[in-house]
Write a protein that holds these residues in place. Structure first.
Motif, PDB file in Angstrom:
ATOM      1  N   ALA A 146     -30.695  13.436  70.503  1.00 28.38           N
ATOM      2  CA  ALA A 146     -29.794  12.330  70.840  1.00 28.38           C
ATOM      3  C   ALA A 146     -30.601  11.150  71.362  1.00 28.38           C
ATOM      4  CB  ALA A 146     -28.760  12.772  71.878  1.00 28.38           C
TER       5      ALA A 146
ATOM      6  N   ARG B 115     -17.761  13.712  81.259  1.00 24.72           N
ATOM      7  CA  ARG B 115     -18.601  14.069  80.110  1.00 24.72           C
ATOM      8  C   ARG B 115     -19.083  12.784  79.444  1.00 24.72           C
ATOM      9  NH1 ARG B 115     -17.923  18.460  81.898  1.00 24.72           N
ATOM     10  NH2 ARG B 115     -17.216  20.377  80.895  1.00 24.72           N
ATOM     11  N   GLY B 116     -20.228  12.902  78.813  1.00 20.92           N
ATOM     12  CA  GLY B 116     -20.747  11.743  78.063  1.00 20.92           C
ATOM     13  C   GLY B 116     -21.323  12.231  76.756  1.00 20.92           C
ATOM     14  N   ILE B 117     -22.307  11.509  76.250  1.00 16.73           N
ATOM     15  CA  ILE B 117     -22.902  11.966  75.001  1.00 16.73           C
ATOM     16  C   ILE B 117     -23.772  13.189  75.265  1.00 16.73           C
ATOM     17  CG2 ILE B 117     -22.911   9.734  73.846  1.00 16.73           C
ATOM     18  CD1 ILE B 117     -26.136  10.073  74.619  1.00 16.73           C
ATOM     19  N   PHE B 118     -23.892  14.024  74.256  1.00 20.10           N
ATOM     20  CA  PHE B 118     -24.822  15.160  74.355  1.00 20.10           C
ATOM     21  C   PHE B 118     -25.715  15.197  73.116  1.00 20.10           C
ATOM     22  CE2 PHE B 118     -25.961  19.697  73.849  1.00 20.10           C
ATOM     23  CZ  PHE B 118     -26.769  19.794  74.971  1.00 20.10           C
ATOM     24  N   CYS B 119     -25.117  15.460  71.944  1.00 20.99           N
ATOM     25  CA  CYS B 119     -25.942  15.627  70.733  1.00 20.99           C
ATOM     26  C   CYS B 119     -26.233  14.308  70.025  1.00 20.99           C
ATOM     27  CB  CYS B 119     -25.268  16.595  69.764  1.00 20.99           C
ATOM     28  SG  CYS B 119     -23.827  15.898  68.928  1.00 20.99           S
ATOM     29  N   GLY B 120     -25.329  13.341  70.180  1.00 19.77           N
ATOM     30  CA  GLY B 120     -25.539  12.031  69.562  1.00 19.77           C
ATOM     31  C   GLY B 120     -25.346  11.974  68.056  1.00 19.77           C
ATOM     32  N   ILE B 121     -25.050  13.110  67.421  1.00 19.59           N
ATOM     33  CA  ILE B 121     -24.899  13.091  65.956  1.00 19.59           C
ATOM     34  C   ILE B 121     -23.623  13.775  65.472  1.00 19.59           C
ATOM     35  CG2 ILE B 121     -27.334  12.790  65.340  1.00 19.59           C
ATOM     36  CD1 ILE B 121     -27.476  15.838  64.918  1.00 19.59           C
ATOM     37  N   GLY B 122     -22.596  13.758  66.320  1.00 21.53           N
ATOM     38  CA  GLY B 122     -21.296  14.211  65.821  1.00 21.53           C
ATOM     39  C   GLY B 122     -21.029  15.691  65.838  1.00 21.53           C
ATOM     40  N   GLN B 123     -21.924  16.490  66.423  1.00 24.40           N
ATOM     41  CA  GLN B 123     -21.736  17.936  66.345  1.00 24.40           C
ATOM     42  C   GLN B 123     -20.988  18.543  67.534  1.00 24.40           C
ATOM     43  OE1 GLN B 123     -25.570  19.743  65.742  1.00 24.40           O
ATOM     44  NE2 GLN B 123     -25.838  18.885  63.709  1.00 24.40           N
TER      45      GLN B 123
ATOM     46  N   CYS C 175     -19.954   8.709  69.234  1.00 25.86           N
ATOM     47  CA  CYS C 175     -21.302   8.615  68.648  1.00 25.86           C
ATOM     48  C   CYS C 175     -21.264   8.463  67.136  1.00 25.86           C
ATOM     49  CB  CYS C 175     -22.147   9.820  69.041  1.00 25.86           C
ATOM     50  SG  CYS C 175     -21.684  11.352  68.200  1.00 25.86           S
ATOM     51  N   MET C 176     -20.089   8.667  66.522  1.00 19.39           N
ATOM     52  CA  MET C 176     -19.991   8.590  65.065  1.00 19.39           C
ATOM     53  C   MET C 176     -19.166   7.386  64.613  1.00 19.39           C
ATOM     54  SD  MET C 176     -21.624  11.164  63.714  1.00 19.39           S
ATOM     55  CE  MET C 176     -20.956  11.668  62.118  1.00 19.39           C
TER      56      MET C 176
ATOM     57  N   PHE D 112     -30.540   7.415  69.636  1.00 20.08           N
ATOM     58  CA  PHE D 112     -30.187   6.162  70.324  1.00 20.08           C
ATOM     59  C   PHE D 112     -31.349   5.179  70.309  1.00 20.08           C
ATOM     60  CE2 PHE D 112     -26.628   8.674  71.766  1.00 20.08           C
ATOM     61  CZ  PHE D 112     -25.614   7.762  71.551  1.00 20.08           C
TER      62      PHE D 112
ATOM     63  N   VAL E 203     -27.261  14.372  80.780  1.00 18.45           N
ATOM     64  CA  VAL E 203     -27.965  15.502  80.168  1.00 18.45           C
ATOM     65  C   VAL E 203     -27.697  15.401  78.671  1.00 18.45           C
ATOM     66  CG1 VAL E 203     -28.206  18.005  79.989  1.00 18.45           C
ATOM     67  CG2 VAL E 203     -27.670  16.953  82.205  1.00 18.45           C
TER      68      VAL E 203
ATOM     69  N   ALA F  10     -20.783   4.596  71.127  1.00 24.33           N
ATOM     70  CA  ALA F  10     -21.624   5.197  72.159  1.00 24.33           C
ATOM     71  C   ALA F  10     -22.801   4.283  72.499  1.00 24.33           C
ATOM     72  CB  ALA F  10     -22.134   6.561  71.689  1.00 24.33           C
ATOM     73  N   ALA F  11     -23.428   3.721  71.485  1.00 27.67           N
ATOM     74  CA  ALA F  11     -24.577   2.839  71.718  1.00 27.67           C
ATOM     75  C   ALA F  11     -24.156   1.594  72.486  1.00 27.67           C
ATOM     76  CB  ALA F  11     -25.222   2.454  70.385  1.00 27.67           C
TER      77      ALA F  11
ATOM     78  N   PRO G 219     -22.838  13.728  82.502  1.00 31.90           N
ATOM     79  CA  PRO G 219     -23.366  12.625  81.699  1.00 31.90           C
ATOM     80  C   PRO G 219     -24.806  12.331  82.127  1.00 31.90           C
ATOM     81  CG  PRO G 219     -21.136  12.140  82.384  1.00 31.90           C
ATOM     82  CD  PRO G 219     -21.535  13.392  83.105  1.00 31.90           C
TER      83      PRO G 219
ATOM     84  N   ARG H 207     -14.860  10.624  68.041  1.00 35.42           N
ATOM     85  CA  ARG H 207     -16.246  10.758  68.497  1.00 35.42           C
ATOM     86  C   ARG H 207     -16.921   9.384  68.610  1.00 35.42           C
ATOM     87  NH1 ARG H 207     -18.286  14.625  63.924  1.00 35.42           N
ATOM     88  NH2 ARG H 207     -16.896  13.231  62.821  1.00 35.42           N
TER      89      ARG H 207
ATOM     90  N   ARG I 231     -21.718   5.448  80.866  1.00 35.79           N
ATOM     91  CA  ARG I 231     -22.058   6.730  80.231  1.00 35.79           C
ATOM     92  C   ARG I 231     -21.035   7.830  80.471  1.00 35.79           C
ATOM     93  NH1 ARG I 231     -27.408   8.812  83.329  1.00 35.79           N
ATOM     94  NH2 ARG I 231     -28.254   8.464  81.262  1.00 35.79           N
TER      95      ARG I 231
ATOM     96  N   THR J 236     -29.469  15.894  74.407  1.00 34.66           N
ATOM     97  CA  THR J 236     -30.512  16.568  73.631  1.00 34.66           C
ATOM     98  C   THR J 236     -31.621  15.558  73.327  1.00 34.66           C
ATOM     99  OG1 THR J 236     -29.607  16.015  71.460  1.00 34.66           O
ATOM    100  CG2 THR J 236     -28.774  18.032  72.512  1.00 34.66           C
TER     101      THR J 236
END
Ligand code: FES
Lengths: 100, 366
Positions: free
Chosen positions: B141, A57-65, A82-83, B145, B136, A36-37, B134, A80, A45, B138
């Motif tokens: 997040a 769709r893209g990233i939302f939570c960034g931590i795998g949830q 982001c993970m 990043f 939006v 993701a990074a 894409p 995922r 994105r 948290t």
């Protein structure tokens, strides 16, 4: 969307660059970062299109949830972004629906 | 699933954030055979994305930045022989103390005499047209990043929510060179600490209270948002809409305890608005409705890293005492010390509300 170059608190270490392939396009990624990074750093994105309504769709939570960021990575769907840490030669594709 | 290879421990802790690390340190120190499981490849939970200095007392590492606290705690846990199993996603908890996990390839089975759940929280989402576009994301997040991956996930941000998370993340986005156009807050006043808000104002960022986000739109990603003023019932007021051009919306609209595993274990639940919603009933020893399942940190009510650390320590001591590894006298003196420290963190206009909410929950446990 870009990489940080300088920061008042964080030390930005020089990291080894590796090659990954996003939709067959060569991208330079930094060792140890997530898929993701790496994609965000290059301005990408949109990670997938949803199954029912084909919405981006893209990233939302960034931590795998939330699993919003799932992609086809090394031929495997529903991974995922982001993970998952990049590796040399990794292939990454936008996931369409449930993936193949 | 076969039972082969099931490993037994005195204490199994799920979640290696501040609460889990605190629990592991105390349980390990008391001589319990301790296993710490976490789905991430790196322990520390969300501590490694905290680059601001912490409040509290010396025991809470006041004045130290979050990620350095993370490193200190890790060192301590290793010193006390805590066994780490990273990249292990726990999905099952059974009444007999069996814990099942997966590392993507294999199914892993463990058995613990005491289980301490420190599964933390998840960030709340907000529903509005365009909320799945894409761009939006948290606030957490954005923080991950920027502070961990060192990549800006956008250029021009609108932050929704003026609690401490919204304020701190805004400041960290600015430090990383992002443009934060505005913070919007539906409540009539700023909900985070004054010190954090003052920093944002000094940086010239407007905090627009009494406003909500109506929609986000753009071609395949966020290009603009529409915001509007709200009345006292939080309904948008006709004719007050304004459009803001931006590419990223960071949502800082609260956290909820991650209760799935506690639910799987059969723990009785309760509700507390102040503490973030549904959470397991627990007493002031951090024991749930099952004596062998303890909880700590955000799972037992959304608070702060410092409170999570101390609740974790308390749970670790309690487990050690129940296992006969600590005398009642020792346990009681530790408990009093920790509860006093927690009371210090739970004072002031914000903290006091949390203290009362905690006491309410403890009452339900008897
Ligand atoms: S962004 Fe939520 S799982 Fe990756």
């Amino acid at each position: 969307m870009s990489r940080l170059t300088a920061h008042p608190i964080i030390k930005i270490d020089e990291k080894k660059e590796i090659s990954i392939y996003y939709e067959d396009q060569l991208l330079r990624a930094k060792e140890g970062e997530t898929v993701a990074a790496a994609l965000l750093a290059h301005g990408f994105r949109i990670f997938r299109y949803s199954a029912k309504r084909n919405e981006p769709r893209g990233i939302f939570c960034g931590i795998g949830q939330c699993t919003d960021c799932i992609m086809e990575i090394d031929g495997k769907p529903n991974v995922r972004a982001c993970m998952t840490i990049v590796h040399e030669g990794m292939t990454i594709r936008t996931q369409k629906g449930l993936g193949q | 699933m076969s039972d082969s290879g099931e490993k037994s421990y005195d204490v199994i802790i799920v979640g290696a954030g501040p609460a889990g690390l605190g629990a592991a340190i105390e349980s390990g120190k008391a001589g319990a055979r301790t296993l710490l499981l976490d789905e991430n490849q790196k322990p520390g939970g969300q501590l490694f994305k905290q680059i601001h200095k912490f409040f509290g007392s010396k025991e809470h590492f006041a004045g130290m930045r979050g990620f350095l606290i993370g490193e200190k705690l890790l060192e301590e846990a290793v010193k006390h022989n805590v066994e780490f199993r990273l990249g292990a996603r726990v999905w099952g908890l059974y009444p007999d103390g069996c814990v099942t996990a997966t590392d993507e390839e294999n199914s892993l089975n463990f058995k613990g005499k005491k289980i301490i759940l420190a599964t933390g929280a998840s960030e709340n989402a907000l529903s509005f047209p365009g909320c799945t576009l894409p761009g939006v994301i948290t606030a957490g997040a954005a923080q991950t990043f920027v502070n961990v991956q060192h990549v800006l996930p956008g250029k021009d941000f609108v932050v929704v929510g003026s609690g401490n998370v919204g304020l701190i993340v805004t400041y960290q986005l600015l430090q990383a060179g992002a443009n934060v156009i505005k913070i919007i807050e539906a409540a009539p006043k700023i909900s985070g600490y004054g010190v954090h808000a003052a920093k944002i104002r000094r940086a010239g960022i407007q905090i627009l209270t009494g406003h909500t986000i109506i929609s986000a739109s753009g071609r395949d990603q966020v290009e603009r948002v529409i915001i509007a003023k709200v009345d006292e019932n939080f309904n948008p007021i006709e004719g007050t809409q304004q459009t803001i051009l931006c590419d990223t919306v960071a949502l800082a609209v609260g956290l909820s305890p991650r209760i799935e595993l506690a639910g799987a274990g059969g723990c009785e639940m309760t509700y507390s608005k102040t503490l973030g919603g549904v959470l397991p009933v627990h007493d002031d020893n951090m024991e749930t409705s099952f004596e062998h399942i303890l909880i700590a940190g955000d799972l037992s009510g959304i608070e702060e890293a410092s409170t999570a650390l101390d609740e974790g320590r308390l749970a670790g001591c309690r487990a050690a005492y129940r296992l006969g590894l600590m005398t009642l006298e020792d346990y009681t003196s530790k408990k009093v010390m920790i509860l006093n420290r927690l009371a210090e963190l739970r004072c002031g206009p914000f903290g006091n509300k949390r203290m009362l909410a905690k006491e309410e929950i403890w009452k339900k446990a008897v």
